[in-house]
Design a protein around this motif. Structure first.
Motif, short mmCIF file in Angstrom:
data_model
loop_
_atom_site.label_atom_id
_atom_site.label_comp_id
_atom_site.label_asym_id
_atom_site.label_seq_id
_atom_site.Cartn_x
_atom_site.Cartn_y
_atom_site.Cartn_z
N ARG A 356 1.04 -1.19 -0.06
CA ARG A 356 -0.08 -0.08 0.15
C ARG A 356 0.71 0.84 -0.23
NH1 ARG A 356 -4.80 -0.04 0.21
NH2 ARG A 356 -5.02 2.47 1.57
N LEU A 357 -0.03 2.69 -0.49
CA LEU A 357 1.19 3.71 -0.61
C LEU A 357 0.61 4.51 0.38
CD1 LEU A 357 1.74 3.46 -4.66
CD2 LEU A 357 3.57 2.44 -2.40
N ASP A 358 -0.28 4.27 1.04
CA ASP A 358 -0.65 5.47 1.93
C ASP A 358 -0.33 6.17 2.36
OD1 ASP A 358 -3.95 3.75 2.48
OD2 ASP A 358 -1.92 2.58 2.69
N GLU A 359 0.80 6.45 3.45
CA GLU A 359 1.75 6.94 3.67
C GLU A 359 2.57 8.14 2.75
OE1 GLU A 359 2.37 7.65 6.49
OE2 GLU A 359 0.50 6.62 7.40
N GLN A 360 3.14 7.29 1.47
CA GLN A 360 3.64 8.33 0.72
C GLN A 360 2.74 9.02 0.13
OE1 GLN A 360 3.22 4.55 0.75
NE2 GLN A 360 5.82 3.65 0.11
N LEU A 361 1.29 8.71 -0.34
CA LEU A 361 0.86 9.77 -0.57
C LEU A 361 0.18 10.83 0.04
CD1 LEU A 361 -0.28 6.49 -3.19
CD2 LEU A 361 0.66 8.44 -3.98
N LYS A 362 0.23 10.27 1.12
CA LYS A 362 -0.38 11.32 2.36
C LYS A 362 0.32 13.07 1.81
CE LYS A 362 -0.89 9.71 6.08
NZ LYS A 362 -0.64 9.69 7.78
N GLY A 363 -0.28 13.46 1.96
CA GLY A 363 0.15 15.46 1.40
C GLY A 363 0.21 15.55 0.38
N HIS A 364 -0.22 15.02 -0.64
CA HIS A 364 -0.28 15.26 -2.28
C HIS A 364 -1.38 15.67 -2.37
CE1 HIS A 364 -0.17 15.20 -6.57
NE2 HIS A 364 0.83 14.56 -6.57
N LEU A 450 -5.64 10.44 -11.46
CA LEU A 450 -4.51 9.76 -9.77
C LEU A 450 -4.46 8.17 -10.12
CD1 LEU A 450 -8.17 9.57 -6.97
CD2 LEU A 450 -6.00 10.40 -6.40
N ASP A 451 -4.68 7.76 -11.21
CA ASP A 451 -3.90 6.48 -11.49
C ASP A 451 -2.35 6.74 -12.26
OD1 ASP A 451 -6.42 5.05 -11.53
OD2 ASP A 451 -6.64 5.20 -13.72
N LEU A 452 -2.12 8.35 -13.10
CA LEU A 452 -0.90 8.45 -13.12
C LEU A 452 -0.15 8.41 -11.47
CD1 LEU A 452 1.17 8.81 -15.12
CD2 LEU A 452 -0.04 11.64 -14.81
N LEU A 453 -0.79 9.69 -10.61
CA LEU A 453 -0.46 10.17 -9.22
C LEU A 453 0.68 7.81 -8.60
CD1 LEU A 453 0.62 11.98 -6.95
CD2 LEU A 453 -2.22 11.42 -6.18
N VAL A 454 -0.87 7.21 -8.83
CA VAL A 454 -0.25 6.09 -7.88
C VAL A 454 0.99 5.13 -8.03
CG1 VAL A 454 -1.54 4.43 -6.34
CG2 VAL A 454 -2.42 6.03 -6.79
N LEU A 455 0.71 5.30 -9.86
CA LEU A 455 1.80 4.37 -10.63
C LEU A 455 3.05 5.00 -10.48
CD1 LEU A 455 2.23 2.40 -12.53
CD2 LEU A 455 1.77 3.24 -14.71
N THR A 456 3.06 5.76 -10.78
CA THR A 456 4.33 6.99 -10.59
C THR A 456 4.45 6.64 -9.21
OG1 THR A 456 3.39 9.43 -10.42
CG2 THR A 456 4.64 8.45 -12.37
N GLN A 457 3.65 7.35 -7.95
CA GLN A 457 4.92 6.64 -6.70
C GLN A 457 4.84 5.06 -6.43
OE1 GLN A 457 4.76 9.04 -4.53
NE2 GLN A 457 6.01 7.19 -3.08
N CYS A 459 6.49 3.71 -9.14
CA CYS A 459 7.67 3.41 -9.50
C CYS A 459 9.03 3.55 -8.84
CB CYS A 459 8.12 4.19 -10.74
SG CYS A 459 6.75 3.46 -12.03
N GLN A 460 8.30 4.76 -8.09
CA GLN A 460 9.15 5.78 -6.89
C GLN A 460 9.85 4.70 -6.28
OE1 GLN A 460 8.32 9.30 -5.19
NE2 GLN A 460 10.00 9.40 -4.01
N THR A 461 8.84 4.06 -5.11
CA THR A 461 8.96 3.56 -4.21
C THR A 461 10.25 2.20 -4.59
OG1 THR A 461 7.21 4.01 -3.03
CG2 THR A 461 7.72 2.07 -2.92
N GLN A 492 8.21 11.30 -6.73
CA GLN A 492 6.75 11.23 -7.92
C GLN A 492 7.18 11.87 -9.09
OE1 GLN A 492 4.16 12.92 -7.96
NE2 GLN A 492 3.05 11.29 -9.44
N GLU A 493 7.33 13.37 -9.06
CA GLU A 493 6.68 14.31 -10.21
C GLU A 493 7.91 13.83 -10.83
OE1 GLU A 493 7.35 15.34 -7.32
OE2 GLU A 493 5.05 16.16 -6.92
N GLU A 494 9.20 13.69 -10.85
CA GLU A 494 10.46 13.11 -11.83
C GLU A 494 9.98 11.67 -12.59
OE1 GLU A 494 14.79 15.19 -10.52
OE2 GLU A 494 13.51 13.30 -8.79
N TRP A 495 8.96 10.74 -12.34
CA TRP A 495 8.80 9.84 -12.57
C TRP A 495 7.27 9.81 -13.26
CZ3 TRP A 495 11.04 4.98 -12.75
CH2 TRP A 495 12.42 4.52 -11.72
N VAL A 496 6.86 11.28 -13.70
CA VAL A 496 6.00 11.03 -14.70
C VAL A 496 6.34 11.22 -15.94
CG1 VAL A 496 3.92 12.93 -15.47
CG2 VAL A 496 4.38 12.43 -12.39
#
Length: 578
Positions: A356-364, A450-457, A459-461, A492-496
């Motif tokens: 899960r990516l809850d913590e990584q995405l929190k704050g976006h 949101l799909d792009l956000l979660v997928l890129t996150q 990749c970063q993770t 995360q933005e660099e992966w977009v």
């Protein structure tokens, strides 16, 4: 026009679910079954049985050769959506992976008879598990006498290193987690549909020791449409019109039922050519509307996937030398021919993980402001369901567009991020009424931000895990091939841009003939897989899934075939007193 004989059941499509259904229905020796497959028999197709030859089936007559419409969310690229076109279908070209998902995935359908427990029982029914000394399976989550033979995969050294880094970075090992349906965060081994060096496919349900005289298998015949007849009270499916390889048109008649099992792209196309679907779309291509079902071909689902590769600085960790170096492939092929062993007897994927990516995405801002149901994240998932899957390759390889083979004695490992519960929805529509022309497929990949956000996150993770894990950080030499997107990106933005440029399909299309309640205007089928508005007609394949499981679709395709056979047998006892 030639008229074939009468059958009790006609199954349109000899892919995964269709073969399972035919095999199970044929257990009643009093029924006659016709199984129609557009492609050839797979008995002599070496690249089906030799797992390492999988990609040689693509871009040929054994592939449906479907390409998406230009995808705005993927830099306007057209993405290849290969599907197996032979007896056994995509079970003969897939990654052999048995990844079922989480039981909650199926509970979320909220359909009677389709709970997680129901699907687990049906998936177990198909399977015979073969163990290895180092692997401890979850005994209750496997089958032991089904036609489908599965076994665990021996990891290459690179996969052991990836596993160690995953564990260190918070993804604990649960050996058989992809069979239990209980773990949303962790890593584990994946059983493969391979046994004694040979791929096991859905065709095994209707061939070899399961070949029965009450099944007629007709290959090289493309289903055009379902024949619908007026009867008291409405329409009934009474047969099928098909086109043979020579161009001859043949009609086969059904006493009891017609079952469409042509997959997420093919099943809606057959219904549409039969006059079942959105009225305005049918009229545009010259098909006379017979049943207005606006959901046919809509709700197209998939798991977008992003690959990236690292060069490894030590020889022998990956298996590239067994294929890409010197005469590696020739030696591997000879070994397979002689002993059914070696790199071509298995699929070069290594260790798998959920997270899960809850913590990584929190704050976006997108994540924080997105609407959500109580107890669910913005993707509609509970805390018991993963947002993404990770896995590694054990040599350079992936989609056929990756052609930068390390043939100069270099070594490469690939990492893959798979997005679950994508919010984007696509469609399948007819280009024309010609059954030999593929439909128009628009997956609308990454059309929802949101799909792009979660997928890129994601990749970063996994990149962070690879670059900071003790077992992997010192063996990574750099990205492969050299490109402007690379492993040193830290946000995360660099992966977009990289994700939009490289995202592709995980070959898990579904949802285009979805089951649903009577109150759902887009539901094509009821919970017993019956097409609304037509008697004697069902759809049985992954197109019936209202939502994809958070996993791969091979195991559910077997489960859907098993569950459909149970339902049809139950209904037959009530209707025909068999």
């Amino acid at each position: 026009m030639t008229t074939d004989k009468f059958y009790d059941y006609i199954i349109c499509g000899g892919g995964t679910s269709g073969c399972v259904l035919a095999g199970r229905l044929a257990e009643n020796l009093n029924v006659q079954i016709l199984l129609i497959e557009a492609g050839p028999d797979s008995a002599d197709l070496e690249n089906v049985h030799m797992v390492g030859g999988w990609s040689n089936n693509f871009d040929s007559e054994t592939d449906w050769n479907i390409e998406t419409e230009p995808q705005a969310g993927a830099d306007n690229r057209q993405i290849k959506c290969s599907r197996g076109r032979f007896l056994g279908g995509s079970s003969g070209v897939n990654g052999t992976l048995c990844i079922r998902g989480i039981k909650q995935d199926f509970d979320d359908w909220q359909l009677d008879g389709w709970s997680g427990d129901d699907m687990w029982r049906c998936m177990n029914k198909s399977e015979t598990i073969h163990g290895k000394s180092w692997f401890t399976p979850s005994v209750k989550d496997h089958g032991y006498d089904g036609p489908l033979h599965v076994e665990p995969h021996d990891l290459a050294p690179i996969s052991e290193s990836v596993k160690e880094s995953m564990i260190e970075q918070g993804l604990p090992l649960h050996e058989d987690m992809f069979a239990t349906g209980e773990t949303s965060t962790g890593c584990g081994h994946v059983l493969r549909t391979v046994y004694q060096g040979t791929r096991s496919t859905a065709a095994d349900f209707v061939t070899k020791e399961y070949r029965r005289n009450n099944i007629t298998i007709r290959t090289d015949a493309t289903v055009d449409r379902v024949v619908l007849s007026e009867e008291l009270g409405g329409l009934r499916a009474t047969g099928v019109e098909m086109v043979t390889k020579s161009g001859e048109k043949v009609i086969a008649r059904a006493r009891k039922e017609v079952i469409v099992s042509a997959g997420a792209y093919g099943s809606p196309a057959i219904l549409l050519r039969s006059g079942i679907g959105p009225k305005d779309e049918l009229e545009k291509v010259g098909v006379t509307p017979k049943v207005h079902l606006p959901g046919v071909g809509k709700n197209l689902l998939d798991h977008p996937v992003c690959w990236f590769f690292y060069e490894v600085n030590k020889p022998g960790l990956t298996n590239d030398h067994l294929i890409h170096h010197d005469n590696g492939y020739a030696s591997a092929y000879q070994l397979y021919k002689e002993k059914k062993t070696g790199i071509l007897s298995t699929f070069p994927f290594g260790i798998f993980a959920y997270t899960r990516l809850d913590e990584q995405l929190k704050g976006h801002h997108l994540w924080d402001k997105a609407p959500r149901w109580e107890g669910r994240d913005p993707m509609g998932l509970t805390l018991s369901q993963p947002n993404v899957e990770f896995f590694n390759t054990e040599l350079y390889g992936g989609p056929k567009q990756w052609i930068d083979f390390p043939s100069d004695n270099r070594y490469v490992v690939g990492m893959c991020t798979v997005l679950f519960s994508a919010r984007s929805r696509g469609s399948v529509t007819l280009r024309s009424r010609d059954p030999m022309e593929n439909p128009a497929v628009d997956h609308a990949y990454l059309s929802d931000p949101l799909d792009l956000l979660v997928l890129t996150q994601g990749c970063q993770t996994i990149n962070n895990i690879m670059m900071t894990g003790k077992a992997t950080k010192d063996i990574i030499k750099g990205s492969w091939p050299l490109q402007r997107y690379h492993h040193t990106y830290t946000s995360q933005e660099e992966w977009v841009p990289y994700v939009k440029e490289t995202v592709t399909t995980c070959y898990h299309p579904g949802g285009t003939c979805k089951m649903g309640h009577i109150t759902d205007p887009m539901a094509v089928l009821d919970e017993r897989m019956r097409v609304r508005g037509v008697k004697g007609l069902r759809v049985v394949d992954v197109s019936v899934m209202p939502e994809l499981n958070n996993a791969h679709t091979q195991s559910p395709a077997y489960g859907i075939g098993e569950r459909a056979a149970e339902i049809i047998k139950e209904d037959a006892k009530r209707t025909y007193k068999l």
